[in-house]
Design a protein around this motif. Structure first.
Motif, short mmCIF file in Angstrom:
data_model
loop_
_atom_site.label_atom_id
_atom_site.label_comp_id
_atom_site.label_asym_id
_atom_site.label_seq_id
_atom_site.Cartn_x
_atom_site.Cartn_y
_atom_site.Cartn_z
N THR A 84 84.01 104.82 45.79
CA THR A 84 82.94 103.83 45.60
C THR A 84 82.04 104.17 44.42
N GLN B 181 89.44 104.07 39.00
CA GLN B 181 89.52 103.00 39.99
C GLN B 181 88.27 103.07 40.86
N GLU C 163 85.99 101.02 43.92
CA GLU C 163 86.19 100.06 45.01
C GLU C 163 84.88 99.60 45.62
N LYS D 79 83.71 105.58 52.38
CA LYS D 79 84.86 104.68 52.39
C LYS D 79 85.96 105.20 53.31
N GLY E 223 92.43 102.26 52.30
CA GLY E 223 92.53 100.81 52.31
C GLY E 223 93.44 100.24 53.38
N ARG F 285 88.65 97.48 42.48
CA ARG F 285 89.41 97.22 43.71
C ARG F 285 88.51 96.55 44.73
N THR F 286 89.08 95.58 45.44
CA THR F 286 88.38 95.01 46.59
C THR F 286 89.17 95.24 47.86
N ASP F 287 88.45 95.57 48.93
CA ASP F 287 89.04 95.71 50.26
C ASP F 287 88.70 94.51 51.14
N GLU G 278 93.36 95.15 47.40
CA GLU G 278 94.00 96.08 48.32
C GLU G 278 94.59 95.38 49.53
#
Length: 289
Positions: free
Chosen positions: A87, A111, A113, A119, A122, A156-158, A186
């Motif tokens: 993050t 990367q 997120e 976190k 994923g 990146r998105t979760d 993700e």
């Protein structure tokens, strides 16, 4: 003139031909990846946490952990390095600092997120995500912090697991506008979702394949045909190592011979070759003369 690792990575990303991206949790794995002819290395936060701490990917890794391992891997290989900074280790100001630290350590991309700290992997349950505006602020901070124009920001998105596929795609559009170079949605959960992503999002994209995870495993040619830039297998080497160590040690414990001729372990000479002992022997000889 030979490209820098950063320029090479940008070229691979812009080609959108499904470049395979194996993960490494240490310099030894990165050396094997380079020897086998792969074009880039992903320095995996989950793998680092698993191997260094013997713990799950629950946000235990810190910036200094990732930076020190990245520096060691940078010294071991010349390939482009994409590094997982979770993050960003805090708010947008922390992200700004993290990017500067990682670039100095030898990373060519990071990367970042949108999960809430701490976190989780994923492909785990129980994730939470920050507001889109907060993540966009982090992306802008990352873009501002980099020194090289070839240093890439992968966002990146979760959100797929929390708000659904369409909402996750909307986040990706916001991340593009904030300046992300590569988008990483993700854990898509179907072939249909995978096919839709390169059509819905203009920026280059990374797809993450986790053995035993939620995203369908397809031949790499299919990912390339869909238009993905990078096909990440972050912990295939780690999972293979767990299997190999368990088999070899179980054989040893059972009282059987652990012989290199059986293919169970690498030979002594092979082990020394991979870690470049002949190179250091030559240095020793050179400076002793």
């Amino acid at each position: 003139m030979r490209d820098t690792p950063g320029a090479t990575l940008r070229r691979l990303v812009e080609a959108r031909k499904g470049t395979l991206l194996p993960g490494a949790a240490n310099a030894l794995t990165a050396r094997i990846i380079e020897e086998l002819g792969f074009e880039a290395v992903y320095v995996t936060g989950a793998g680092l946490t698993n191997t260094w701490f013997g713990m799950p990917d629950h946000g235990f890794m810190g910036l200094s952990d990732m930076a020190s391992h990245t520096s060691a891997i940078r010294d071991a290989v010349s390939l482009p390095l994409i590094c997982d900074i979770d993050t960003g280790f805090g708010n947008a100001v922390n992200v700004h600092h993290a990017v500067r630290v990682m670039e100095r350590a030898g990373a060519n991309a990071v990367q970042l997120e949108d999960q809430v700290m701490p976190k989780k992997c994923g492909h785990f349950l129980g994730k939470s995500i920050v507001e889109t505006s907060e993540m966009c602020g982090k992306i802008k901070a990352a873009v501002d912090a980099r020194n090289s124009g070839d240093f890439l920001i992968i966002a990146r998105t979760d959100a797929r697991a929390i708000d659904g596929f369409e909402a996750a795609v909307e986040r990706c559009h916001a991340f593009e506008e904030a300046g992300a170079d590569v988008i990483f949605l993700e854990a898509p959960e179907s072939v249909e979702e995978l096919r839709a992503l390169p059509q819905a999002i203009k920026a280059p994209q990374l797809v993450n394949i986790v053995v035993g995870g939620k995203t369908p495993m397809l031949p790499n040619e299919e990912f390339a045909a869909m238009g993905f830039s990078l096909v990440l297998y972050a912990n295939v080497a780690l999972q293979a190592a767990i299997s190999g160590m368990t088999t070899a040690l179980s054989t040893l414990k059972a009282g059987d011979n652990v012989l290199e001729k059986d293919g169970l372990v690498a030979g002594f000479e092979e082990r020394q070759r991979v870690v470049r002992k002949p190179f250091f022997d030559a240095l020793e000889k050179k400076y002793a003369e």
